[in-house]
Design a protein around this motif. Structure first.
Motif, short mmCIF file in Angstrom:
data_model
loop_
_atom_site.label_atom_id
_atom_site.label_comp_id
_atom_site.label_asym_id
_atom_site.label_seq_id
_atom_site.Cartn_x
_atom_site.Cartn_y
_atom_site.Cartn_z
N GLU A 167 0.82 -1.20 0.00
CA GLU A 167 0.00 0.00 0.00
C GLU A 167 0.87 1.26 0.00
OE1 GLU A 167 -2.90 -0.23 3.13
OE2 GLU A 167 -3.32 -2.33 2.74
N SER A 168 0.21 2.42 -0.17
CA SER A 168 0.91 3.70 -0.26
C SER A 168 0.38 4.68 0.79
CB SER A 168 0.74 4.31 -1.66
OG SER A 168 1.36 3.49 -2.64
N ALA A 169 1.19 5.73 1.06
CA ALA A 169 0.83 6.66 2.14
C ALA A 169 1.14 8.10 1.75
CB ALA A 169 1.59 6.30 3.42
N LEU A 170 0.31 9.01 2.26
CA LEU A 170 0.58 10.44 2.20
C LEU A 170 1.08 10.87 3.58
CD1 LEU A 170 -2.72 11.70 0.47
CD2 LEU A 170 -0.62 10.84 -0.62
N ILE A 171 2.13 11.69 3.60
CA ILE A 171 2.71 12.16 4.86
C ILE A 171 2.63 13.68 4.86
CG2 ILE A 171 4.75 12.18 6.34
CD1 ILE A 171 5.70 9.72 4.62
N PHE A 172 1.87 14.25 5.78
CA PHE A 172 1.69 15.70 5.83
C PHE A 172 2.49 16.30 6.98
CE2 PHE A 172 -2.14 14.56 3.46
CZ PHE A 172 -2.15 15.54 2.48
N THR A 173 3.17 17.42 6.68
CA THR A 173 3.85 18.21 7.69
C THR A 173 3.60 19.68 7.40
OG1 THR A 173 5.99 18.85 8.65
CG2 THR A 173 6.00 18.12 6.35
N SER A 216 3.63 19.25 2.04
CA SER A 216 3.45 20.32 3.02
C SER A 216 1.95 20.55 3.16
CB SER A 216 4.15 21.60 2.58
OG SER A 216 3.51 22.20 1.48
N LEU A 217 1.51 20.82 4.37
CA LEU A 217 0.08 20.90 4.66
C LEU A 217 -0.61 21.97 3.82
CD1 LEU A 217 -1.98 19.55 6.56
CD2 LEU A 217 -1.59 21.40 8.16
N LYS A 218 0.02 23.12 3.64
CA LYS A 218 -0.62 24.22 2.91
C LYS A 218 -0.62 23.98 1.40
CE LYS A 218 0.05 27.87 6.33
NZ LYS A 218 0.60 29.21 6.61
N ALA A 219 0.47 23.44 0.87
CA ALA A 219 0.56 23.24 -0.58
C ALA A 219 -0.19 22.00 -1.04
CB ALA A 219 2.02 23.15 -1.01
N GLY A 220 -0.25 20.98 -0.17
CA GLY A 220 -0.86 19.72 -0.58
C GLY A 220 -2.16 19.41 0.11
N GLY A 221 -2.68 20.36 0.88
CA GLY A 221 -3.88 20.10 1.68
C GLY A 221 -5.18 20.27 0.95
N PHE A 222 -5.14 20.71 -0.32
CA PHE A 222 -6.39 20.90 -1.06
C PHE A 222 -6.12 20.79 -2.55
CE2 PHE A 222 -4.34 24.95 -0.44
CZ PHE A 222 -4.43 25.58 -1.65
N GLY A 223 -7.17 20.50 -3.32
CA GLY A 223 -7.10 20.51 -4.77
C GLY A 223 -6.43 19.33 -5.42
N LEU A 224 -6.13 18.29 -4.67
CA LEU A 224 -5.45 17.13 -5.22
C LEU A 224 -6.30 15.87 -5.08
CD1 LEU A 224 -1.84 17.62 -3.77
CD2 LEU A 224 -2.68 18.33 -6.01
N ASN A 225 -6.17 14.99 -6.05
CA ASN A 225 -6.85 13.70 -6.00
C ASN A 225 -5.78 12.61 -5.96
OD1 ASN A 225 -8.31 11.33 -6.43
ND2 ASN A 225 -9.78 12.33 -7.79
N LEU A 226 -5.62 12.01 -4.78
CA LEU A 226 -4.55 11.01 -4.59
C LEU A 226 -5.13 9.74 -3.97
CD1 LEU A 226 -1.89 13.48 -3.14
CD2 LEU A 226 -1.88 12.48 -5.43
N THR A 227 -6.17 9.21 -4.62
CA THR A 227 -6.89 8.07 -4.06
C THR A 227 -6.09 6.77 -4.12
OG1 THR A 227 -8.02 7.82 -6.20
CG2 THR A 227 -9.19 9.01 -4.47
N LYS A 228 -4.91 6.80 -4.73
CA LYS A 228 -4.06 5.60 -4.68
C LYS A 228 -3.65 5.29 -3.25
CE LYS A 228 0.48 3.82 -5.85
NZ LYS A 228 1.77 4.05 -6.53
N ALA A 229 -3.44 6.34 -2.44
CA ALA A 229 -3.00 6.15 -1.05
C ALA A 229 -4.14 5.60 -0.21
CB ALA A 229 -2.51 7.46 -0.47
N THR A 230 -3.80 4.68 0.68
CA THR A 230 -4.79 4.16 1.63
C THR A 230 -4.40 4.48 3.08
OG1 THR A 230 -3.66 2.02 1.55
CG2 THR A 230 -5.61 2.30 0.14
N HIS A 231 -3.31 5.23 3.23
CA HIS A 231 -2.88 5.69 4.55
C HIS A 231 -2.55 7.17 4.48
CE1 HIS A 231 -2.33 1.66 6.51
NE2 HIS A 231 -2.23 1.29 5.24
N VAL A 232 -2.96 7.90 5.51
CA VAL A 232 -2.59 9.30 5.66
C VAL A 232 -1.90 9.44 7.01
CG1 VAL A 232 -3.41 11.68 5.84
CG2 VAL A 232 -4.55 10.09 4.29
N ILE A 233 -0.71 10.03 6.99
CA ILE A 233 0.08 10.20 8.22
C ILE A 233 0.24 11.69 8.49
CG2 ILE A 233 2.25 9.73 9.39
CD1 ILE A 233 2.58 7.34 7.42
N HIS A 234 -0.30 12.17 9.60
CA HIS A 234 -0.10 13.57 10.01
C HIS A 234 1.11 13.58 10.94
CE1 HIS A 234 -3.67 15.24 8.13
NE2 HIS A 234 -4.34 14.17 8.56
N PHE A 235 2.25 13.96 10.38
CA PHE A 235 3.51 13.89 11.12
C PHE A 235 3.54 14.90 12.26
CE2 PHE A 235 8.11 14.69 11.68
CZ PHE A 235 8.53 13.39 11.91
#
Length: 270
Positions: A142-148, A199-218
């Motif tokens: 699986e894949s993950a998004l990591i937000f900071t 980055s939370l501000k640049a990647g927190g909206f307007g994107l469709n990344l449904t490949k990921a099944t995990h989201v990590i809020h660092f």
């Protein structure tokens, strides 16, 4: 228009309605007596239902729990991942607090302290926890998004993960051009199990990344709606798998206080 009618307290709703429909919720003093004070003690009371009913005609909102939407997406599960400061980081944390206590400080100094403490909490122990978590995620295919919230931390995580996993890790931040952003998104969607640092501000909206099944809020932002918007990059219509949301929290630090505050804000908004 706003996606966050309540960011901090119930007074946010009064401010919006006082501008849009003056007098609808009374003046500030009467609103405090009728709603703010009672809700501070009991959010499940009839007062909460009364205010919710009054606001209903003015709020148009789709929830993922609505039956017509819930049928189209998987479940979202949330888990808090706890880690501890290393002895070195603990010393840095205590030293920062001690220096602040004996200084003559302004409001700006307080914000600087909060940033310093957050960056200390983002140290080695949390990064080791992130690596262990990603190893489990990758092993499952699986894949993950990591937000900071910090671009500096994002760049450091990108370098750390590339070294550990011996493969390219993308980092989406505000310095990328539109073409670069689109290229990174295509790479993420086309390759195998991946981690995508954002980055939370640049990647927190307007994107469709449904490949990921995990989201990590660092690390944690002050507004739970901002975190939810980031999570919604993958937990959205078109996501047919379950999504796991991991919130990393350093024990014995003010990150626990932030977590408590965010839970309180979300309960109030709900």
């Amino acid at each position: 228009m706003t996606g966050t009618p309540i960011e901090n307290t119930i007074r946010d709703v009064w401010a919006l309605e006082d501008f849009l429909n003056p007098g609808f919720l009374g003046d500030s003093k009467s609103f405090n007596e009728r709603f703010v004070k009672p809700l501070a003690y009991d959010r499940s009371s009839n007062v909460a239902k009364k205010l919710s009913h009054a606001l209903e005609p003015f709020i148009l909102r789709r929830l993922k729990t609505d039956p017509t939407i819930a049928a189209e997406i998987g479940e979202k599960r949330e888990i808090r991942e706890y880690c501890r400061l290393s002895s070195e980081s603990r010393n840095e944390y205590e030293a920062a607090l001690a220096a602040f206590r004996v200084s003559e400080h302004s409001q700006g100094d307080i914000f600087a302290l909060l940033t310093e403490l957050k960056l200390i909490c983002d140290g080695s122990a949390k990064r080791e926890h992130l690596i262990a978590l990603l190893e489990t995620i990758f092993a499952a295919g699986e894949s993950a998004l990591i937000f900071t919230q910090y671009a500096k931390v994002g760049a450091e995580l990108q370098k750390l993960l590339q070294t550990h996993f011996a493969k390219r890790i993308a980092f989406l931040h505000g310095g990328l051009s539109v073409a670069q952003r689109e290229l990174e998104i295509r790479r993420f969607n086309c390759l195998g199990p991946q981690a995508f640092v954002l980055s939370l501000k640049a990647g927190g909206f307007g994107l469709n990344l449904t490949k990921a099944t995990h989201v990590i809020h660092f690390d944690r932002w002050w507004n739970p709606a901002v975190e939810d918007q980031a999570t919604d990059r993958t937990y959205r219509i078109g996501q047919d798998k379950n999504v796991m949301v991991h919130r990393l929290i350093t024990l014995g630090t003010f990150e626990e206080k932030i977590d408590e505050m965010l839970k309180s804000k979300k309960e109030l908004a709900d």
